[in-house]
Design an enzyme around this catalytic site. Structure first.
Site, PDB file in Angstrom:
ATOM      1  N   ASP A 198      10.355  60.373 -18.624  1.00 35.58           N
ATOM      2  CA  ASP A 198       9.168  61.221 -18.669  1.00 35.58           C
ATOM      3  C   ASP A 198       9.658  62.662 -18.775  1.00 35.58           C
ATOM      4  O   ASP A 198      10.128  63.248 -17.806  1.00 35.58           O
ATOM      5  CB  ASP A 198       8.339  60.994 -17.386  1.00 35.58           C
ATOM      6  CG  ASP A 198       7.173  61.964 -17.271  1.00 35.58           C
ATOM      7  OD1 ASP A 198       7.085  62.905 -18.080  1.00 35.58           O
ATOM      8  OD2 ASP A 198       6.354  61.779 -16.355  1.00 35.58           O
ATOM      9  N   GLN A 201       8.023  67.718 -18.005  1.00 33.46           N
ATOM     10  CA  GLN A 201       8.388  69.006 -17.414  1.00 33.46           C
ATOM     11  C   GLN A 201       9.745  69.503 -17.906  1.00 33.46           C
ATOM     12  O   GLN A 201      10.224  70.543 -17.453  1.00 33.46           O
ATOM     13  CB  GLN A 201       8.413  68.900 -15.885  1.00 33.46           C
ATOM     14  CG  GLN A 201       7.061  68.623 -15.271  1.00 33.46           C
ATOM     15  CD  GLN A 201       6.078  69.767 -15.424  1.00 33.46           C
ATOM     16  OE1 GLN A 201       6.459  70.919 -15.612  1.00 33.46           O
ATOM     17  NE2 GLN A 201       4.792  69.453 -15.352  1.00 33.46           N
ATOM     18  N   CYS A 361      -0.009  65.622  -8.005  1.00 33.71           N
ATOM     19  CA  CYS A 361      -0.027  64.270  -8.612  1.00 33.71           C
ATOM     20  C   CYS A 361       1.258  63.518  -8.303  1.00 33.71           C
ATOM     21  O   CYS A 361       1.778  62.773  -9.147  1.00 33.71           O
ATOM     22  CB  CYS A 361      -0.244  64.323 -10.127  1.00 33.71           C
ATOM     23  SG  CYS A 361      -1.806  65.010 -10.596  1.00 33.71           S
TER      24      CYS A 361
END
Ligand code: PMP
Length: 416
Positions: A198, A201, A361
């Site tokens: 992922d 960021q 989150c």
């Protein structure tokens, strides 16, 4: 180069209605957009609007060329071996859901294990939990230490021949840590597990080379790298994507349809049913150009900002900094002893300082750290050193004015 050079390309900083300076320190949530991205989107709708891949007319052909050119540029940005490996999605969340949903169609089975990390964003937890519940998979978690740093010494016992997939973030959205993904990927490979990174960021802050990383899938969102919302990327190794079934079905993703059956297009169109977000893709193309043109000045500025931020925060008594400060992008989470995070966020807001407060989150991470949340400062290359100094002064003033003994300790629980 002046540190204002980058900032000057972002019109939002010069158009605040009441004229007061605005410190935007919530770049982890979404970045601002440079004029070039805004102009590209506006130009598409005012001069070039047509659907892609459909018509023989000139405007559609031009739009299709521009649209497919962006796919090549995104492939080059992350060093994918072919633009066929770049699938357009709505964002990181949809990219992960796409993958979870297609892997669930026969590529994972009861008893298989999925390894996540304790600091994942909910977007990289919940889709896996959903298919785990549906198919009887087991989820295992790479733990963090008391500061929120991944403990990879344990991965030998976590990643085994039963592991179907390892899904971890490149950079923690809550803490800013750069995770040791190369190490994790190498270990997963040894056991034949698929790897998903992922990169939501990471993409705006770090150079990404998917071939050097040797990951199978890498996902990110356009809006966190100066591009528009509603557009994201799923990178996947061609040979793997070729073997996976379509996600959604309808127009664009088919080769031939008849009532006796349908055949599907090859990559990347097999995974892109319906009219895509054309303006989003073109805007993302402008964002990629911006990022590539300014990568080194952005990086240099971000490092200077982060050093100043951490030095300033450390000068405030009672502050607790979270994460791996030696190995971080320009994101810092903190809490202040005896002071409620929400109060800090509200008071900073009164000074026109935008930070993010809460669990980010990443509720399982907060649980692992035994806190309800943090205050997160997430910077970008268009932020400036005077902004950091002003922020530290304001924060220092707020912390001194909120005497711990006047704070109701139950507030933290109430806002959890
Ligand atoms: N993963 C991480 C690490 C994130 O920071 C975010 C956004 N905060 C997401 C996934 C989800 O991204 P999006 O909302 O753009 O789909």
């Amino acid at each position: 180069m002046s540190e204002l050079f980058l900032r000057q390309q972002f019109p939002i900083f010069y158009q605040q209605n009441d004229g007061s300076p605005w410190l935007y320190f919530d770049n982890g949530a979404t970045t601002q957009k440079p004029q070039s991205v805004i102009d590209t989107i506006s130009c598409f709708y005012s001069k070039q609007n047509a659907n892609v891949h459909r018509a023989s007319h000139r405007v559609s052909a031009d739009t299709t060329n521009a649209f497919e050119q962006v796919r090549k540029e995104v492939a080059a940005l992350i060093n994918a071996s072919s633009e066929k490996e770049i699938i357009w999605t709505k964002g990181t969340t949809e990219s992960i859901n796409l993958l979870a949903s297609v892997l669930a169609k026969g590529h994972v089975e009861s008893g298989d294990e999925i390894v996540l990390s304790a600091l994942e964003h909910h977007a990289n937890i919940v889709p896996w939990q959903q298919i785990a519940n549906e198919l009887g998979l087991r989820i295992k978690v790479i733990p963090v230490n008391k500061d929120g740093v991944l403990q990879v010494a344990n991965i030998k016992s976590l990643i085994t021949n039963k592991t179907a997939l390892v899904a971890v973030s490149h950079v923690s959205n809550a803490l800013g840590n750069i995770n040791p993904i190369s190490h994790i990927i190498a270990h997963a490979k040894k056991h034949g597990a698929l790897t998903l990174i992922d990169g939501a960021q990471a993409i705006a802050h770090l150079p990404v080379d998917v071939q050097a990383l040797d990951c199978d899938f890498y996902v990110f969102s356009g809006h966190k790298m100066f591009g528009p919302t509603g557009i994201g990327v799923l990178y996947g190794r061609q040979v793997l994507l070729d073997g996976l079934p379509p996600y959604q079905s309808g127009g664009e993703m088919i080769e031939k349809v008849s009532f006796s059956g349908t055949t599907f297009q090859g990559l990347p169109f097999k995974f892109e049913a319906g009219t895509p977000n054309i303006a989003g893709v073109l805007g993302l193309g402008a964002a990629v150009s911006f990022l590539k043109a300014h990568q080194s000045s952005i990086h240099e500025q971000e490092q200077a900002l982060y050093t100043a931020l951490v030095t300033g925060l450390r000068s405030i008594s009672g502050i607790r900094l979270w994460g791996d400060l030696e190995n971080s992008v320009c994101v810092q989470s903190f809490t202040v002893d005896g002071i409620n995070n929400q109060d800090l966020g509200l008071l900073l807001n009164e000074h026109n300082i935008a930070v993010r407060v809460g669990h980010h989150c990443a509720m399982p991470l907060m649980e692992a750290l035994s806190i309800v949340g943090t205050v997160r400062v997430s910077l970008s290359g268009y932020n400036t050193l005077p902004e950091i100094h002003h922020f530290i002064d304001v924060l220092q003033g707020i912390v001194s004015s909120l005497r711990p003994e006047t704070i109701n300790a139950s507030q933290d629980l109430a806002s959890a």
